[in-house]
Design an enzyme around this catalytic site. Sequence first.
Site, PDB file in Angstrom:
ATOM      1  N   GLU A 237     -37.130  26.361 -85.133  1.00 44.77           N
ATOM      2  CA  GLU A 237     -36.250  27.260 -85.882  1.00 44.77           C
ATOM      3  C   GLU A 237     -36.634  27.325 -87.352  1.00 44.77           C
ATOM      4  O   GLU A 237     -36.630  28.399 -87.955  1.00 44.77           O
ATOM      5  CB  GLU A 237     -34.787  26.809 -85.742  1.00 44.77           C
ATOM      6  CG  GLU A 237     -34.201  26.953 -84.332  1.00 44.77           C
ATOM      7  CD  GLU A 237     -34.531  25.800 -83.401  1.00 44.77           C
ATOM      8  OE1 GLU A 237     -35.192  24.825 -83.834  1.00 44.77           O
ATOM      9  OE2 GLU A 237     -34.111  25.859 -82.227  1.00 44.77           O
TER      10      GLU A 237
ATOM     11  N   HIS B  21     -23.197  22.466 -80.160  1.00 41.91           N
ATOM     12  CA  HIS B  21     -23.548  23.828 -79.723  1.00 41.91           C
ATOM     13  C   HIS B  21     -22.398  24.802 -79.962  1.00 41.91           C
ATOM     14  O   HIS B  21     -22.247  25.762 -79.218  1.00 41.91           O
ATOM     15  CB  HIS B  21     -23.891  23.841 -78.227  1.00 41.91           C
ATOM     16  CG  HIS B  21     -25.232  23.280 -77.889  1.00 41.91           C
ATOM     17  ND1 HIS B  21     -25.517  21.941 -77.933  1.00 41.91           N
ATOM     18  CD2 HIS B  21     -26.381  23.882 -77.491  1.00 41.91           C
ATOM     19  CE1 HIS B  21     -26.776  21.751 -77.572  1.00 41.91           C
ATOM     20  NE2 HIS B  21     -27.324  22.904 -77.302  1.00 41.91           N
TER      21      HIS B  21
END
Lengths: 342, 322
Positions: free
Chosen positions: B59, B128
Site C-alpha cells: 500500500e 479491518h
Amino acid sequence: MIPALPKTQLLAQCRKMLLVRHFEEALIGLHHEGRFRGHYHVYIGQEATGVPAISLLQPDDLLFSTHRNHGHILARGGDPGRLLAEILGRRDGYNRGKGGSFHTSPRELGFLQCSGVVGGILPLGTGAAYAAKSRASGQIAVCLFGDGALEEGAVPEAFNLASLWKLPVLYLCENNGKYGAGNAVGAMQSSTMAVYPLTDLPAAYKIPAVQVDGTDAAAVHEALNESIEAIRSGGGPRFIETLSVRWPGSETNWPVVKAPTAVDLAWDVSGIPEDVRAWYRDSDPVLRFMRELVESGQADKAELETLNRSVLDQINAAVDFAFDSPYPELSEAETDVFAENR
Amino acid sequence: MRQLAYHEAKLEALRELMEEDDRVYLIGGTFFSLSPHRLGFAAVEKAYPDRVAAPPISELGFCGLATGAAMAGLRPVVDLTTGSFLFEAWPQVCNEAANVLYMSGGQVRAPVVFHMLHGLRGGGAAQHSASPQAMLWNCPGLEIVLPSSPRDVKGLLKSAVASENPTVFIDHSGLFDTEGPVPEADHVPLGQADVKRAGADVTLIGTSLALHRALGVAEVLAREGIDVEVVDPRTLVPFDLDTVMASVEKTGRVVVVDETHQSCGVAAEIAARIVETGFDKLKGPIRRVATLDVPVPYSQPLEEHIGPSEGRITAAIRESIG
Ligand SMILES: Cc1ncc(C[n+]2csc(CCOP(=O)(O)OP(=O)(O)O)c2C)c(N)n1
Ligand SMILES: [Mg+2]
C-alpha cells in the site's frame, strides 16, 4: 518423509495435523450453515509445516502469526473449543470475542499478536527478539506468515534491523502458492514478487535463508531444528521458506470442502471429485504423513483410524462447547481499551 | 428517472471514467472488495488491461506510485480496499500527496484518488473496520468524499477524478445494494450538501451508511409527528456549511450521526462549525451519535453496540426535542 522422532511423538504430530484438518473442515461446514458471519482463512494444506515447526519451540518462546492462525494455535496445543468460541465471537474465546478468526491470539500459549495486517508481525516479532536478547532470556521470537507479507515495506525494514542487531528471531514464511493462483479474478491474492526464490530477499540482508518442501514433515523438522539451534546460540536471525500447493477448496475467497478428510483417502483417492483429486493425491500433507507413517512401520491403518475418530470426537465436543458459550456482556465492549496501572 | 443499484452506478462511473479520459488508471483491488459485485469490475479490467493494475500487497508503494504518477500527468484511482489499510500508506498520502501543492508554492498538483471502504462491516474487528475520514480531515490538502446513494457515488466519483487535488473517496460495503434514481447525464460537484429528507423539527446530519440509518429513524419518528430533516454533507472537504446552516436556522436542533469515533470525529468537527457560526440559532445542545471510543470488537453484539445504531439516533433526537 517423517521426522526422526520416537513413535509417540510422531503419533502426537499426526493427531495434531488431523486436529487442524478436521477443525477447519468443521469450521467451513458451520459457515456454510450460516452459523457464524465474517471472513476466515483456513490452514488446510500447510499442516506439515506448522505442526512439526511449532513442536520444536520451547514453552516460553514468543510467537506471532497472521490471519491464517488457526493451525498455529492448534499446533501449539490450543483448545479447539476456545479457538472456535473466538471465531464465533463468544465469551470463552481466547480473546473473549474481541479478536475473531483473524486475530485469535492466546497469550497463555506464547502468542503475542496474530495480526490481520499483512506483514504487520515482522517488525513486532523482531522487537520481541530485541527484548529477549536485551534481557538474555534465552527465548526466541518466531514470526509465522505468508509469502504475501514480503511485498510489504515493513518487512525488509525488519530484516535489516534483525540482521544489524543479530536478533534471535525466526522468520517462517509459508509460501502456499507453489503454483501461484496469482491475482486471478475471484481467486485469493497471492504473492506478486519480483524476487524469486523468496529467500533472496532476506539473503540480501545477510540473513541465512533456506527453502524447503512444506508438505514434507521431515524436511520442515530438519530445517527448523538447525535454524533454531543457530538462533539460540547467538547466530542472529534465520529465514525459512516452506512451499505448499494451495488447497483447491480455497480457490475462491469462501472455502468449500469437496472431499472430507478420511484415513483411507491416503491410499485411495478414487472417490474424490475429479477436479480436486490431484491435490489430495500429490499435495495433501496430512494424507502424505499418514501414508509415510504406515510405510515406515511406525503405525498401522487401524491405529490411524482410532486416532482419527478421537480427533473427530474432540471436534464435536469443541463445537458444542463453543456454541454453549454466551456472547460477552455488552459492557465488555468498553473494557480492555487501556490497561490498569500496576 | 431510471433506478440503479449503488454497485451498478459505481461501476458505470468507473466505466465512463475509463472511456472518457485516457489519463485515468485504476490501481489496486476490485473497488467492491470481496463482495460478489467485484465480478462486475472484472469486466472493466478485461476491457482495459493496460490501464488496470493489480499491484503487490504494497500500500505504501502503490499509493506513492499513484501520487507520483498524478504529479506527472496521470489521473490514477487507487483502491486500498479496506480503510484500515490506509494506515500502511499514511506517509505517502498524508505527508506527500497532501502537502505537495502547498509546499511547492502552487507549482505541482497531485490529482490522485484514494478509494477505500470504511467502517463497521460485520466481523471486521479492530484491524479491518477503520473509518479514517476524521484523521484525514486533520490533514489539510486532502479532499474527502463520502457518498451515500447511487446517484452520489457515480457523480462524486467522477468529480473526484476530475478534481485537481488529492481526494480520498470513502465508500461503505453496506451501501452496495441500495437502490435509487440516477440521471443519465448528471453532475454532482464536490462541496454541495444534499437535503435527503425535508423536515421542520430537528436537523439530522449523517454521512455514508449512517445516513441510511438516519433516514430510517426519520420515517419512524414521522409517524409520531416528529418531523426530521436529514442532511447529507456528501463531502467533508470541501464542506458545505451553508446548506447545513440553512437547515439549522429552520429547526434550531441538531443531531450528527457518523461512524468515526466520537472524540475528534466527523460529528465533533461538524458540531463545532455549527456552534461557531450559529450558536444563537440553537435551541439546545448538539448531540453526536458516533462510534464509541474503543477499538472495534469482533463479536457481533459488541460491534452492534458500539456503532451509531437506530436506537441511539432515536434517543438522541428525543433528547434534543426535549
Ligand atoms: C496490509 C494489508 N493489505 C491487504 C490485506 C488483505 N489481505 C488479506 S490476506 C491477503 C493475502 C495474503 O497472502 P499471504 O501473505 O501469502 O498469506 P496467505 O493468505 O496466503 O496465507 C491480503 C492481501 C491485509 N490483510 N493487510
Ligand atoms: Mg500465501
